[in-house]
Design a protein around this motif. Structure first.
Motif, PDB file in Angstrom:
ATOM      1  N   HIS A   1       7.556   5.032   7.523  1.00 17.80           N
ATOM      2  CA  HIS A   1       6.245   4.446   7.457  1.00 17.80           C
ATOM      3  C   HIS A   1       5.412   5.467   6.501  1.00 17.80           C
ATOM      4  CE1 HIS A   1       2.259   3.277   9.232  1.00 17.80           C
ATOM      5  NE2 HIS A   1       1.716   4.331   8.735  1.00 17.80           N
ATOM      6  N   ASP A   2       4.795   4.499   5.639  1.00 19.67           N
ATOM      7  CA  ASP A   2       3.987   5.305   4.528  1.00 19.67           C
ATOM      8  C   ASP A   2       2.477   4.477   4.556  1.00 19.67           C
ATOM      9  OD1 ASP A   2       2.726   6.190   2.382  1.00 19.67           O
ATOM     10  OD2 ASP A   2       4.316   5.376   0.951  1.00 19.67           O
ATOM     11  N   ILE A   3       1.267   5.015   4.918  1.00 25.53           N
ATOM     12  CA  ILE A   3       0.343   4.518   4.746  1.00 25.53           C
ATOM     13  C   ILE A   3      -0.127   4.054   3.451  1.00 25.53           C
ATOM     14  CG2 ILE A   3      -1.126   6.448   4.290  1.00 25.53           C
ATOM     15  CD1 ILE A   3      -2.045   3.674   6.572  1.00 25.53           C
ATOM     16  N   LYS A   4       0.266   4.493   2.314  1.00 29.63           N
ATOM     17  CA  LYS A   4       0.087   4.271   0.968  1.00 29.63           C
ATOM     18  C   LYS A   4       0.824   2.754   0.548  1.00 29.63           C
ATOM     19  CE  LYS A   4      -1.050   8.666  -0.962  1.00 29.63           C
ATOM     20  NZ  LYS A   4      -0.790   9.657  -1.814  1.00 29.63           N
ATOM     21  N   SER A   5       1.936   2.627   1.452  1.00 28.52           N
ATOM     22  CA  SER A   5       2.739   1.307   1.129  1.00 28.52           C
ATOM     23  C   SER A   5       2.317   0.123   2.034  1.00 28.52           C
ATOM     24  CB  SER A   5       4.153   1.614   1.426  1.00 28.52           C
ATOM     25  OG  SER A   5       4.612   2.552   0.273  1.00 28.52           O
TER      26      SER A   5
ATOM     27  N   PHE B   1       5.968  -4.986   8.873  1.00 27.01           N
ATOM     28  CA  PHE B   1       5.853  -4.296  10.179  1.00 27.01           C
ATOM     29  C   PHE B   1       6.182  -3.010  10.282  1.00 27.01           C
ATOM     30  CE2 PHE B   1       8.595  -2.963  13.890  1.00 27.01           C
ATOM     31  CZ  PHE B   1       7.716  -3.227  14.847  1.00 27.01           C
ATOM     32  N   SER B   2       5.325  -2.325  11.221  1.00 21.95           N
ATOM     33  CA  SER B   2       5.557  -0.847  11.433  1.00 21.95           C
ATOM     34  C   SER B   2       5.531  -0.507  12.706  1.00 21.95           C
ATOM     35  CB  SER B   2       4.349  -0.058  10.476  1.00 21.95           C
ATOM     36  OG  SER B   2       4.476   1.358  10.720  1.00 21.95           O
TER      37      SER B   2
ATOM     38  N   PHE C   1       1.655  -4.672  -1.075  1.00 17.07           N
ATOM     39  CA  PHE C   1       2.770  -5.660  -1.642  1.00 17.07           C
ATOM     40  C   PHE C   1       3.069  -5.332  -2.924  1.00 17.07           C
ATOM     41  CE2 PHE C   1       0.851  -7.760   2.523  1.00 17.07           C
ATOM     42  CZ  PHE C   1       1.953  -7.482   3.253  1.00 17.07           C
ATOM     43  N   LYS C   2       2.110  -5.078  -3.763  1.00 14.83           N
ATOM     44  CA  LYS C   2       2.399  -4.898  -4.977  1.00 14.83           C
ATOM     45  C   LYS C   2       3.405  -3.660  -5.353  1.00 14.83           C
ATOM     46  CE  LYS C   2       0.384  -4.738  -9.761  1.00 14.83           C
ATOM     47  NZ  LYS C   2      -1.002  -4.913 -10.545  1.00 14.83           N
ATOM     48  N   LYS C   3       3.085  -2.677  -4.670  1.00 14.77           N
ATOM     49  CA  LYS C   3       4.046  -1.699  -4.561  1.00 14.77           C
ATOM     50  C   LYS C   3       5.334  -1.715  -4.043  1.00 14.77           C
ATOM     51  CE  LYS C   3       4.460   3.340  -3.126  1.00 14.77           C
ATOM     52  NZ  LYS C   3       3.968   4.531  -2.126  1.00 14.77           N
TER      53      LYS C   3
END
Length: 335
Positions: free
Chosen positions: A91-95, A138-139, A99-101
């Motif tokens: 889980h990565d809050i920045k990701s 989904f996280s 969706f571009k990343k």
């Protein structure tokens, strides 16, 4: 990153069970990549009302499978001309919802194949402004799935035939039909290739991006766990369809973060049932929010009190709390 071989499975119930099994049970020490191709099927977003998203008679007549996934977003059509990819990572809050990343490696490989792919809008990869890939996430809070479609040579007429696309969605995008804004990747390639060749090219391209790629095949015991999850969840009517709630108030509004479709049953001034449908993306299950309203008075002040310490964006993405309160209580909105 470890590539997981799905052994050529094309059953959507089993492939979605495999995806969830990996995110919940595989080692946290690695990132994983999964590819799968599904037989004709409709994959429903986590928060959607299935019976209102599909052309039920057509789906039944043509034996198209209907399966709900764990991620948000809208319903999509899968067939043998569509390749699905899934990145399973920490889980990565920045990701999350970036969706571009997440799709950047896939877009780069498509570009190397001569496809003018780019991420555009909320969660779509397009080529010449036509959608060629839809994406969702989904996280679990510890691990996350970022997955998407790659329409190589899909039967696009079946998208319109099998899905009941809401007019509000079409009108908001300024198009007259779904077909006019969706395209196959093959339309942008000089050389026509089959789905297996395409799969190999995408996989090889992603391998070139990482030095630590390896391939893994599930053990018999792990496959047993996947089949158990399939039988207990993805094969059930309760998960894929679920019962439609009793309601006497319906409010719907499309936000940049997605559509919210509220169903409330209010009796003697109190909320007896509260359900939110839509194609939104959120970190927390919306059921937790819905439960807060049960038994409350249907008054704006009470609704404001319920939401006083609630972060709405964890459930729906970037939707202002005041806009959500106005939607719940039925305040007029600007068109």
């Amino acid at each position: 990153m470890i590539f997981i071989e799905n052994e050529g499975v094309t059953n959507p119930h089993l492939n979605l069970a495999l995806e969830e099994y990996i995110v919940r049970n595989f080692s946290f020490d690695h990132d994983y990549l999964l590819f799968y191709i599904n037989e004709p099927s409709i994959i429903i977003g986590r928060n959607q009302n299935t019976l209102e998203e599909i052309n039920h008679e057509y789906v039944e007549e043509h034996n198209i499978k209907v399966v709900r996934r764990v991620s948000g977003g809208g319903a999509v059509y899968h067939d043998f001309g569509n390749l699905n990819f899934s990145f399973i990572t920490d889980h990565d809050i920045k990701s999350l919802n970036n969706f571009k990343k997440v799709t950047a490696p896939v877009v780069k490989v498509l570009n190397s194949m001569g496809v003018p792919a780019e991420m555009k809008g909320r969660n779509d990869v397009v080529a010449n402004d036509k959608k060629i890939s839809g994406n969702a996430q989904f996280s679990t809070g510890k691990r996350m799935v970022s997955h998407g479609t790659l329409l190589l040579d899909s039967d696009l007429s079946e998208v319109a035939n099998s899905l009941q696309v809401k007019m509000s969605k079409i009108e908001s995008k300024g198009h007259k039909s779904v077909r006019s804004r969706v395209a196959n990747i093959s339309e942008f390639m000089e050389e026509k290739i089959d789905i297996e060749t395409f799969r190999s090219k995408i996989l090889n391209g992603l391998y070139e991006e990482r030095d630590d790629f390896e391939t893994y095949r599930l053990t018999d015991e792990e496959w047993e766990g996947v089949h158990k999850l399939k039988e207990e969840k993805y094969d059930t009517w309760e998960w894929n369809y679920g019962s439609s709630p009793k309601f006497n108030i319906q409010r719907e509004r499309r936000f940049p973060a997605g559509t919210l479709d509220l169903r409330l049953f209010v009796e003697k001034g109190h909320i007896q049932n509260f359900k939110v449908f839509g194609d939104f993306f959120g970190r927390e299950p919306v059921e937790k929010l819905e439960e807060l309203f049960i038994g409350a008075r249907y008054e704006k002040s009470d609704i404001e009190d319920i939401l006083k310490n609630v972060d709405i964006e964890t459930y729906f993405g970037a939707i202002p709390k005041e806009d959500f309160i106005n939607l719940v209580y039925g305040a007029d909105e600007e068109e």
